[in-house]
Every structure is written in structure tokens, then in C-alpha cells.
Motif scaffolding. Structure first.
Motif, mmCIF file in Angstrom:
data_model
loop_
_atom_site.group_PDB
_atom_site.id
_atom_site.type_symbol
_atom_site.label_atom_id
_atom_site.label_comp_id
_atom_site.label_asym_id
_atom_site.label_seq_id
_atom_site.Cartn_x
_atom_site.Cartn_y
_atom_site.Cartn_z
ATOM 1 N N LEU A 73 0.803 -1.214 0.000
ATOM 2 C CA LEU A 73 0.000 0.000 0.000
ATOM 3 C C LEU A 73 0.837 1.266 0.000
ATOM 4 N N VAL A 74 0.318 2.228 -0.717
ATOM 5 C CA VAL A 74 0.822 3.583 -0.578
ATOM 6 C C VAL A 74 -0.223 4.296 0.262
ATOM 7 N N THR A 75 0.149 4.688 1.458
ATOM 8 C CA THR A 75 -0.856 5.192 2.389
ATOM 9 C C THR A 75 -1.609 6.389 1.814
ATOM 10 N N GLU A 76 -2.849 6.485 2.252
ATOM 11 C CA GLU A 76 -3.698 7.600 1.862
ATOM 12 C C GLU A 76 -3.084 8.942 2.258
ATOM 13 N N SER A 77 -2.218 8.914 3.270
ATOM 14 C CA SER A 77 -1.616 10.183 3.691
ATOM 15 C C SER A 77 -0.847 10.833 2.550
ATOM 16 N N VAL A 78 -0.372 10.033 1.604
ATOM 17 C CA VAL A 78 0.310 10.637 0.461
ATOM 18 C C VAL A 78 -0.645 11.599 -0.235
ATOM 19 N N ARG A 79 -1.915 11.167 -0.324
ATOM 20 C CA ARG A 79 -2.900 12.059 -0.929
ATOM 21 C C ARG A 79 -3.331 13.146 0.055
ATOM 22 N N GLY A 80 -3.442 12.793 1.326
ATOM 23 C CA GLY A 80 -3.800 13.796 2.332
ATOM 24 C C GLY A 80 -2.768 14.902 2.415
ATOM 25 N N ASP A 81 -1.527 14.562 2.117
ATOM 26 C CA ASP A 81 -0.448 15.544 2.185
ATOM 27 C C ASP A 81 -0.164 16.218 0.849
ATOM 28 N N GLY A 82 -1.002 15.998 -0.143
ATOM 29 C CA GLY A 82 -0.839 16.754 -1.380
ATOM 30 C C GLY A 82 -0.595 15.921 -2.626
ATOM 31 N N GLY A 83 -0.456 14.601 -2.490
ATOM 32 C CA GLY A 83 -0.232 13.766 -3.666
ATOM 33 C C GLY A 83 -1.466 13.730 -4.560
ATOM 34 N N VAL A 84 -1.258 13.714 -5.863
ATOM 35 C CA VAL A 84 -2.393 13.684 -6.789
ATOM 36 C C VAL A 84 -2.260 12.511 -7.749
ATOM 37 N N ALA B 269 -13.948 19.669 -4.118
ATOM 38 C CA ALA B 269 -13.594 20.780 -4.998
ATOM 39 C C ALA B 269 -13.872 20.426 -6.452
ATOM 40 N N GLU B 270 -14.166 21.473 -7.243
ATOM 41 C CA GLU B 270 -14.412 21.243 -8.660
ATOM 42 C C GLU B 270 -13.230 21.647 -9.519
ATOM 43 N N THR B 271 -12.344 22.474 -8.976
ATOM 44 C CA THR B 271 -11.188 22.901 -9.774
ATOM 45 C C THR B 271 -9.901 22.561 -9.026
ATOM 46 N N GLU B 272 -8.831 22.446 -9.801
ATOM 47 C CA GLU B 272 -7.531 22.152 -9.198
ATOM 48 C C GLU B 272 -7.122 23.266 -8.233
ATOM 49 N N GLU B 273 -7.481 24.519 -8.577
ATOM 50 C CA GLU B 273 -7.086 25.651 -7.746
ATOM 51 C C GLU B 273 -7.719 25.540 -6.355
ATOM 52 N N GLU B 274 -9.044 25.264 -6.358
ATOM 53 C CA GLU B 274 -9.717 25.165 -5.070
ATOM 54 C C GLU B 274 -9.156 23.985 -4.262
ATOM 55 N N ALA B 275 -8.960 22.865 -4.954
ATOM 56 C CA ALA B 275 -8.446 21.678 -4.269
ATOM 57 C C ALA B 275 -7.092 21.982 -3.636
ATOM 58 N N ASP B 276 -6.258 22.688 -4.376
ATOM 59 C CA ASP B 276 -4.916 22.966 -3.849
ATOM 60 C C ASP B 276 -4.944 23.939 -2.675
ATOM 61 N N ARG B 277 -5.948 24.832 -2.662
ATOM 62 C CA ARG B 277 -6.056 25.767 -1.534
ATOM 63 C C ARG B 277 -6.455 25.045 -0.251
ATOM 64 N N TRP B 278 -7.177 23.910 -0.412
ATOM 65 C CA TRP B 278 -7.703 23.194 0.762
ATOM 66 C C TRP B 278 -6.603 22.733 1.722
ATOM 67 N N TYR B 279 -5.446 22.365 1.158
ATOM 68 C CA TYR B 279 -4.388 21.824 2.018
ATOM 69 C C TYR B 279 -3.971 22.826 3.097
ATOM 70 N N THR B 280 -4.020 24.124 2.744
ATOM 71 C CA THR B 280 -3.627 25.127 3.728
ATOM 72 C C THR B 280 -4.823 25.819 4.369
ATOM 73 N N ASP B 281 -5.965 25.785 3.692
ATOM 74 C CA ASP B 281 -7.126 26.491 4.244
ATOM 75 C C ASP B 281 -8.373 25.613 4.121
ATOM 76 N N PRO B 282 -8.446 24.576 4.943
ATOM 77 C CA PRO B 282 -9.542 23.605 4.798
ATOM 78 C C PRO B 282 -10.907 24.167 5.185
ATOM 79 N N ASP B 283 -10.933 25.254 5.946
ATOM 80 C CA ASP B 283 -12.231 25.765 6.387
ATOM 81 C C ASP B 283 -12.978 26.488 5.276
ATOM 82 N N ASN B 284 -12.231 27.077 4.338
ATOM 83 C CA ASN B 284 -12.880 27.883 3.310
ATOM 84 C C ASN B 284 -12.852 27.265 1.921
#
Lengths: 354, 638
Positions: free
Chosen positions: B266-277, B300-315
Motif C-alpha cells: 500500500l501507498v498510504t492515503e496520507s500521500v494524498r492527504g499531504d498533497g499527492g495527486v 472541490a471542482e477545480t484544481e485551484e480550489e483543491a490545492d487551496r484546501w491543504y492550507t485552508d480547509p475551512d474555506n
């Protein structure tokens, strides 16, 4: 893509055995354990071998591959020459059960003897507070997957069955170190215990354990040496020693450990472990005799020995694969001589008696 | 008979079969209740499959996000299981897992910390808030070692009190149980063999806790070790217990597919939780195309929004790479089938281009070392090739939620951990299994202990049953005309992997049942070469019949359930059907034959169902159930 490769695998049990030759298919990207599994499915269905995770996480498939202690699941076939014969033998330090499976119960016995974590009585579950920086030191040792390769390679017990009763081995030194460094462990005598009951003093810091650790735990530098150092600090602090000479009192803090083995007439002062005098680099025969007479090992103290050689008269692979001739410095390579006295890592057990 | 009189016998109050997280936790609890407890470990002590768990243990402690609580965790678990979970188990799990984690700290566990010194918690697929207590990416190892060391500390107490480490809790390492022995409908003991010597051993005990883990070895590509042959599932069936939800298997979406030395790992899900795509062979980040309607609002519907989530999950909404595991697995499968996969039949998981090498090494140290050393792949430099791998079975022994007691025609049998069914419904959230082990391990151990106390007299082991068990166990060694167990296992894996795999079809499932019936004939005649001492061929031959009966359960249930839900995907019935949500498929054994029955799901209590939005429930419930919900809401409103 597969090619036939030559394997020599030790088959047998406690009554004896020998290396048997197998030609076996090897495909790109495989590890030794893949090849052993193929052998089981084809030529040798009853070939005994431990394995579990096949991912270097459980530490089950420890064996000696071309003489080097390794995890079979982490030994890539691509690290061998295409025409190289790969020989696989069981761990040498533990009794063979069958083929590549050895009786590692020694380790579980030592684990049972190592005093457990002593939680603080007044902190309820959920209220434990620790800083990351403080837990990281112990976390390094908790990475241990208990493959026992460090135990297998340790000179003190490899080919020295007689040392096993008194020596817990590197795996359990780092267990003691882990608890010693645990921010909330309430036992304060971990180092003294390691010295007195686990045989820490036998270790002469050749770092073979560190070298074979698949988790890259710095067993010697981060675990054993700090454990030795403070044990020595307490026992041999020149000022305390001088004070005790002048005022005729004040034994240095002694271990309060009670020993199952030391039960009986043995006095605490005789159970305080010594260090191989040669580990400290001393070549003074008098000091050596003194160090040995001051320690009650309940058995003959092993004399310093040269590194073991194999049947070809060569040094074991750990030395061979080292990047320079001759054995590595027992002090580690970053140490220059003369050592400052406060860094000397050996004890004169007799010293504070005078 | 002479053979049975020479068998080593032990008497215990509670026998725990399995030495992973659930087994050890159960044993600790039984021993703390004062019972004489045996732990039977198929491998060496401390090598259990639990060590493989990487991500963490889910517990709503609220250390990182104070808005987290058990209700939110409960909701996430039910959502993940597509509302097929046994609600009571999910409730107990969500409520009790924080205590179980904190308890581990008193045993000496060292979790990663927050800045204030509490246990740090990380994000994980399907969990609304950061919830997973973790230690780098080796949380499972920490858990098993902690429990192992707790057992040692209990043994040290016993040594002080009784003079022997083994006085009240003993580990039988490298011992496999092949039969449970009954006295009428009560458990009387367990029969097995020592791997080392091949000698038989009999445990007489009124209460047995099954904690044997899963069934993954029946599949070709699996992250599971050799131990995962469904022993506990099969033992329970043969003892008269039921299995539920056997059609639901979790295929971890990101197992390595290349090189072969790490295939299935397995490649842990954390790889994706930490930004892996995830990217296909055309370089496209394809997960945006696979967000199902039920999840549309949270992702998220766009890559931009998805990428913002890693640092700002509330918004921002979450990246679709963090969809539940089955969705990700299906998406990868579709990409590969559409010809956009890698040569080895996977897709690329890329973290190298998104995080600095230093950060990758710090956040994912085991991952980094594992691939560097096992496969010479540097995950800080190149993407990984990943695809679905058989990882976890949601189905298992049907149990009473509070006690872990097996439901069926047997008393004194308990189950906890992966071998039990119901808790995870049709799909398990990552991180919920480590907390599941602790919560239900403790419960099963405790209830096994009080069950043993409640018996006026001990059930007796029948001599004939032991003789039969000896005969069955020795049979493969005495035959030399049958096939090799390794060949049979490969054939079984081929049937299950090809026909009862991640995407299922009616014709293939029917075909699988025919082939499994053929395999059953062949397995009955299997022969193992060699002697009794540490003979892996013989051990596999004995495991095969367990694998086979469990595979039959899976295939039968998969054929019966005509919908797609969680870990069960029917290409011919691609949608989720609310009427099927009301049904558990229950397997039992009649003679040798697997029987399948439908059983209604227990109904969620009003205060629990009120935790959900009506809009969300509408995706899962039938119209009648929704009307009932509305009536409840109205009543509450009045």
C-alpha cells in the motif's frame, strides 16, 4: 524477462543440514523473498521460511544472504551480479528450527525481563502532554520492527552462547534507552538497570548492530552510547570520587535494582556492571584485571577476542564491507585521541571503593 | 485413542485467537478481569498484520479541530459505509475510541504531538476533521508494540505475584487453530498445531475470542500477509455462527503495481492527504471527473480550489483525491480500462512534483524508505505506479454490537476487529480499523471474561471431536496423490481476482461459484510433501479449506446483492438501491454448504438519525423510511 539464477539455500534442522543448490527463475524487480516463494511453489514446497508483510515492516524474514544479515523482502535481486550465486542461510546467533527458521525465543525472554513503562500515577488518561521534540528521541527507537538482525550480528552473543544469560542485546538496550528518554516514564534507574542487569557493559560499540538495522536506527550512537555515558557519569565522576576519598563516605549513587540473578549473597556493589576494559581502549593489563575482578558476572569473564573469522580465514562481512582496512574504531570514526577524560566511556568499578 | 492422549492440553478461561491489535486488546481486558488468558498467534508475537496500518487511528479527540466530536465521527463512519453499518457499533466506536487511544498512552505509546503537547491528528479520506492519531506513517507498529509491551508488563506483575510470567496470560506464538470444539452449542475449546514442531495442542476454554483478521490471501493482488486466510471467518461458520456483509471487500485504491517486489504494497492515503495527486498516462489529474453526486457538495471542482484546501480547509472544499477509497479505486480502474493507465496497469501517484524532497521525507518517512529500499524508487523524484489492491474485508462474524458475541447457534464465541462484521457497513474509512480494534477488542475481551464467569460448569471437549480434528489436520500429509497446495492457492486467487474482484458481473459471479465448487473437490484431496516440522506447504494445505469456504460466501453474497454499494460494485447494477440498504446478507453453514439468507438491518435510533440532513438521507433511504424520518422531525419540532 526472467532468467535462471543459482541459489544455495541451507536446508536442515538442529541435527544438521547443508547448503542445497537450486536453479530458479528470477524476474526483473524481484527480491530474495519472491524467489524463495517461487521455490516453495515449485521445487521445495516444504522449505521453511518466516515472512509476513513482505514490505519491510514486520521484521519476520530475517536471514543471512551471502553471509550478511538481511531482510529477504528488502534484498533486491538487482543488487547481485547476474551470474552471482546467492546463498541464503538462517540467522546464526539463534538455534535452527528448520531450514531458514530459527528459534528467536531468546529475544522474547529478554523482552519480558526488561522493566515495562512506568506511567505517572497522577496523570489521568487524556491528560498526557509532551512536546514533539521530546517524544522524537524515543520514537526513533520505537521504529524497531524486531527483526533481531542487530541481535544476530552482535559479537557478544554471536558464537558466544555463554554470554546470552547476562546480555540482553542491542534491541533491548534501545528499549531501555527509549524508556529512559520517554518524557513521562517515572522510573529513574533505566541506565543503571541496563548496566547492572542487561549487560550493557559488554557492548564494545563496534556498531555492527547499527549497520544491519533495516530501520536505520542509530542504535549505538543514539541509544547505547548515551546509556553508557550517564551510567558512567554516575559511577565515575572524578569529583565525587575525590570527595569520597577525602571524607570517607558517599558511595556514588548505586543502582537500586534488585536482580533475580543476583539474589543470594551477591552484594549490590558487585552486581554493578563493568565494561570490557578493552572497550575503553585501555591496554594496561593491571587495569584489565582490576576491572574484571570488580565485577561478579556469575561466570567466567570472556577475554577480549579478535574478530571471528570464517572457514576461509576471512573476517565476517560486516568488516569486509567496511570502507577501510581493519576493524572500525570502537569509539566511532568521529572521535580523535586523546579523549577528554569526561568522555571516557569506561568505568573503573574498583575506583570508588578505595 | 493413543493419538489424542498424547496431545498437549491447556486449560484457560479465555482463549484469544489472533495476536493483532484486536486480539491483544481483548486479551488485556480478559486478563484485567482476572481471567486466565491465552493468546494464540499464527506468527511470532508482534508480527501481526496490524503493523501494516500506516495512516493512523481515528478518534474524535478534537485536538486539532475542536469542532470534532463523536457525532461527527459517527456521521462520517455511516456515510463511509453507505449507511449499511450496524449503527450501534458505529456509535460505540465513535464514542469510545478517544478513551481507547488515551489509554494507549498510559501503556507507553508515543504519538506525534500538537504544538500544545496533545496527540496530533491528521486528515484522512472520508473524515470531516483531522482525526487520525498517528506516529509518522507507522501507527500500526506503534499500536502493536504498545499492546505487546502492555502484555509484557502484565506478565511482569504476574511474575511478582505468582512467580511465573505465564501465570495468567500466555502467548502461544506460531500456533494455528484449525478447529473450534463445541459441547452442544457452547464453545468448549480450540484445537491447533505448533508450526515449529507440527505437534498438536488442545486448549480447553469456555470462551473464545476470534481476532484473526481478514481474507485477502484469496486474491492475487493483495496487501495482506500469508496469515490472512479467513481462519476466524471459517472457524465461526463451522461452529454455527453467521457471517454478514461478506460481499464487501475493500480494495485499497493505491497499491503499488510496479515493480513486482512491491506489488500489492500500500501507498498510504496520507500521500494524498499531504498533497499527492493521481494522474493518468496523459498527465491529467482525473479524479475531478469521478466525484459522485452524493459527494459533490464536499469536494472541490477545480484544481485551484483543491490545492487551496491543504492550507485552508475551512474555506475550501476537499480535493477529490480524498474521496472514499472505493470511489478512488473505481476511478483508477476506469482510467486503466479506458487505456489511460501505465504499462503495468495502474496510474501515477505524484507527490514528487508537489512537495519538496525534504518535506516528503519528513512527512512520509516509511513510505520514502520502503520504496527506496524495496524497489529502488525515489518518491521524492518520480511518481509511483499505483492501482487497486485487496486490502480489507468489511464482512465478518455477525456479532452483538455491545458484547462482540457471535450471533447464531453458538455460545461463548466472540469476535473483534477485521474478522467481525457490521461496524464498517459496506466500506471502511481509513483510520477506523485501528480504533475498531481497540474499542471492540476491549469489549469482546471483557464480555468473554464475564461470560466465562457466568457459566455454572465448564463445557467438555469430546474425545471424538479431537480425534476428527487430528485426522483432518494430518490428511494432507498422508496423501501423496493430490495437487500441490500452492497450485490450488494460485487457482483460487485467479478465480477470486478475475471473477469476484473489484468490478463484478452476474455471469462471472455464477461462473466463479462453479469453479469454486470444482476447487472444493480438489482442495479436499490436496497433498503436502514433507514432514510435520515447520512445513509451510502443509500449513497452506490446511488454510486452503478456510480460504475456500470464505470465498464461497463472498461470491454467493456478491451474486445476490444486485446493486453497487461501497466495496461491492456490480457493473450490471451500477446504482445504489435504497431497498438493498435495508438488507444484510447472512451466510451460514449447513453441513458443508454455504447458505445465504436476507436479514433486515437494525433500525437507527431517532436521536442518531436526527444527526443527518434530510437531503443527505434522501440519497440512502427509501421513501417510506424518509416519511418516517419526516414524522420524527415533525414530532421533535412540536
Amino acid at each position: 524477462m526472467g532468467s535462471k539464477r543459482q541459489f544455495r539455500i541451507w536446508r536442515g534442522d538442529e541435527d544438521g543440514g547443508d547448503l542445497q543448490d537450486y536453479m530458479v527463475e528470477v524476474n526483473e524487480g524481484e527480491v530474495v523473498l519472491d524467489v524463495i516463494h517461487r521455490l516453495q511453489a515449485t521445487d521445495a514446497p516444504d522449505l521453511a521460511c518466516r515472512w509476513n508483510c513482505k514490505a519491510g515492516k514486520c521484521g519476520s524474514c530475517s536471514m543471512e544472504i551471502n553471509g550478511k544479515p538481511r531482510l529477504a523482502c528488502m534484498t533486491r535481486m538487482s543488487t547481485f551480479e547476474p551470474d552471482e550465486t546467492v546463498s541464503v542461510t538462517p540467522l546464526r546467533t539463534f538455534p535452527v528450527i528448520r531450514d531458514l527458521v530459527t528459534d528467536v525465543s531468546f529475544n522474547y525472554e529478554k523482552a519480558r525481563e526488561t522493566p515495562a513503562f512506568a506511567p505517572p500515577a497522577d496523570v489521568p488518561p487524556g491528560d498526557y502532554r509532551m512536546q514533539q521534540v521530546d517524544v522524537e528521541r524515543s520514537q526513533e527507537f520505537r521504529k524497531c520492527i524486531e527483526c533481531f538482525l542487530c541481535q544476530n550480528v552482535c559479537h557478544v552473543i554471536r558464537d558466544h552462547e555463554e554470554n546470552k544469560p547476562a546480555f540482553s542485546g542491542p534491541r533491548f538496550f534501545i528499549r531501555a534507552a527509549e524508556l529512559d528518554m520517554h518524557p513521562l516514564d517515572t522510573r529513574t534507574d533505566r541506565k543503571e538497570y541496563a548496566q547492572a542487569e542487561m549487560g550493557l557493559g559488554y557492548c564494545n560499540i563496534t556498531k555492527c548492530c547499527t549497520e544491519v538495522c533495516p530501520e536505520h536506527i542509530k542504535i549505538t550512537d543514539n541509544g547505547i552510547i548515551p546509556m553508557k555515558e550517564r551510567a558512567v557519569d554516575r559511577r565515575y565522576d572524578p569529583l565525587v570520587w575525590l570527595g569520597s576519598k577525602i571524607f570517607r563516605r558517599g558511595e556514588t549513587p548505586q543502582t537500586s535494582v534488585t536482580s533475580a540473578r543476583a539474589a543470594g549473597p551477591a552484594t549490590p556493589s558487585t552486581t554493578r556492571g563493568g565494561v570490557h576494559s578493552h572497550a575503553g581502549g585501555s591496554h594496561d593489563p593491571q587495569a584489565e584485571a582490576q576491572a574484571q575482578s570488580g565485577v561478579n558476572w556469575h561466570r567466567e569473564v570472556p577475554h577480549p577476542t579478535a574478530p571471528a573469522v570464517d572457514e576461509r580465514g576471512k573476517l565476517p562481512l560486516t568488516e569486509l564491507t567496511f570502507d577501510r582496512a581493519a576493524a572500525p574504531s570502537p569509539f566511532g570514526d568521529d572521535v580523535t585521541f586523546p579523549l577528554p577524560p569526561e568522555h571516557l566511556n569506561f568505568a573503573h568499578p574498583e575506583q570508588d571503593k578505595h | 485413542m493413543t493419538t489424542t492422549t498424547r496431545i498437549e492440553r491447556h486449560h484457560y478461561d479465555v482463549v484469544v485467537i489472533g495476536a493483532g491489535g484486536a486480539g491483544l486488546r481483548a486479551a488485556i481486558e480478559a486478563r484485567l478481569a482476572g481471567k486466565k488468558t491465552a493468546i494464540i498467534s499464527k506468527s511470532l508475537f508482534g508480527k501481526a498484520h496490524t503493523v501494516m496500518a500506516e495512516g493512523g487511528a481515528a478518534a474524535a479527540m478534537g485536538n486539532v479541530n475542536p469542532r470534532d466530536n463523536w457525532q461527527v465521527h459517527f456521521r462520517d463512519t455511516m456515510r463511509g459505509g453507505k449507511f449499511l453499518n450496524n449503527f450501534r457499533m458505529a456509535e460505540l466506536h465513535a464514542k469510545e475510541s478517544p478513551q481507547r487511544i488515551w489509554e494507549l498512552e498510559t501503556y507507553g505509546a508515543l504519538f506525534d504531538r500538537t504544538k500544545t503537547g496533545k496527540i496530533s491528528q491528521r486528515n484522512f479520506g472520508g473524515h470531516e476533521y483531522p482525526r487520525l492519531a498517528h506516529v509518522g506513517d507507522r501507527t500500526g507498529l506503534e499500536l502493536i508494540r504498545t499492546l505487546q509491551q502492555k502484555i509484557v508488563s502484565l506478565q511482569q506483575e504476574d511474575k511478582r505475584e505468582f512467580g511465573s510470567y505465564d501465570a495468567r496470560i500466555r502467548v502461544f506464538a506460531e500456533t494455528t487453530v484449525t478447529e473450534l470444539l463445541l459441547d452442544g452449542d457452547r464453545v468448549a475449546g480450540a484445537f491447533g498445531y505448533y508450526r515449529e514442531s507440527g505437534e498438536f495442542v488442545l486448549f480447553e476454554a469456555p470462551a473464545v475470542v476470534l481476532a484473526t483478521g481478514g481474507v485477502g490471501r484469496s486474491y492475487k493482488v493483495t496487501s495482506n500477509s500469508w496469515e490472512y486466510t479467513g481462519d476466524g471467518h471459517a472457524l465461526a461458520l463451522r461452529a454455527g455462527a453467521n457471517l454478514i456483509n461478506m460481499e464487501f471487500l475493500q480494495f485499497h485504491p493505491t497499491g503499488m503495481v510496479w515493480p513486482p517486489s512491491v506489488k500489492g504494497i500500500l501507498v498510504t492515503e496520507s500521500v494524498r492527504g499531504d498533497g499527492g495527486v493521481l494522474r493518468n498516462s496523459e498527465g491529467k489529474r482525473f479524479m475531478f471527473d469521478y466525484v459522485p453526486d452524493v459527494f459533490r457538495k464536499q469536494y472541490a471542482e477545480t484544481e485551484e480550489e483543491a490545492d487551496r484546501w491543504y492550507t485552508d480547509p475551512d474555506n475550501n472544499r476537499r480535493p477529490p483525491e480524498l474521496l472514499p477509497r472505493d470511489e478512488v479505486a473505481r476511478a483508477i480502474n476506469s482510467e486503466v480500462k479506458a487505456g489511460r493507465g501505465t504499462p503495468a496497469g495502474g496510474v501515477f501517484l505524484d507527490i514528487a512534483s508537489r512537495k519538496s524532497a525534504d518535506e516528503i521525507r519528513r512527512r512520509l518517512p516509511s513510505m520514502y524508505h520502503q520504496f527506496k529500499e524495496l524497489a529502488d524508487v525515489d518518491i521524492t523524484k518520480e511518481p509511483m505506479e499505483v492501482g487497486p489492491t485487496c486490502h480489507y474485508v468489511m464482512g465478518g462474524v455477525e456479532v452483538e454490537p455491545d458484547s462482540g458475541a457471535a450471533v447464531g447457534h453458538v455460545r461463548g464465541l466472540f469476535a473483534a476487529g477485521e474478522v467481525s462484521g457490521g461496524m464498517h457497513g459496506s466500506n471502511r474509512l481509513g483510520g477506523n480499523s485501528l480504533s475498531d480494534l481497540l474499542v471492540f477488542g476491549k469489549r469482546a475481551g471483557g464480555h468473554a471474561a464475564s461470560y466465562a464467569d457466568s457459566l455454572p460448569e465448564r463445557p467438555k471437549v469430546a474425545v471424538q471431536a479431537v480425534e476428527a480434528a487430528v485426522e483432518t489436520a494430518l490428511a494432507p500429509l498422508q496423501r501423496d496423490t493430490g495437487e500441490s497446495p500452492y497450485t490450488l492457492q494460485q487457482d483460487l486467487q485467479a478465480v477470486m481476482g478475475d471473477l469476484v474482484g473489484i468490478i463484478r458481473r452476474e455471469g462471472e459471479l455464477a461462473d466463479a461459484l462453479v469453479r469454486l465448487a470444482e476447487l472444493r473437490e480438489r482442495v479436499a484431496k490436496v497433498s503436502a510433501a514433507g514432514g510435520r516440522r515447520y512445513n509451510p506447504g502443509w500449513h497452506l494445505a490446511l488454510d486452503l479449506r478456510n480460504m475456500l469456504v470464505v470465498s464461497e460466501c463472498t461470491a454467493k453474497a456478491a451474486l445476490e446483492r444486485r446493486e453497487s454499494r461501497g466495496g461491492h460494485t456490480r457493473e450490471d447494477h451500477p446504482a445504489m438501491d435504497p431497498r438493498w440498504r435495508q438488507v444484510n446478507l447472512v451466510c451460514s453453514l449447513e453441513g458443508d454448504a454455504v447458505q445465504l439468507a436476507r436479514k433486515p438491518l437494525p433500525k437507527m435510533r431517532p436521536e442518531l438519525i436526527a444527526l443527518f440532513d434530510r437531503a443527505e438521507l434522501a440519497k440512502y433511504l427509501t421513501d417510506e423510511e424518509l416519511a418516517e424520518f419526516d414524522a420524527l422531525a415533525e414530532e421533535a419540532g412540536n
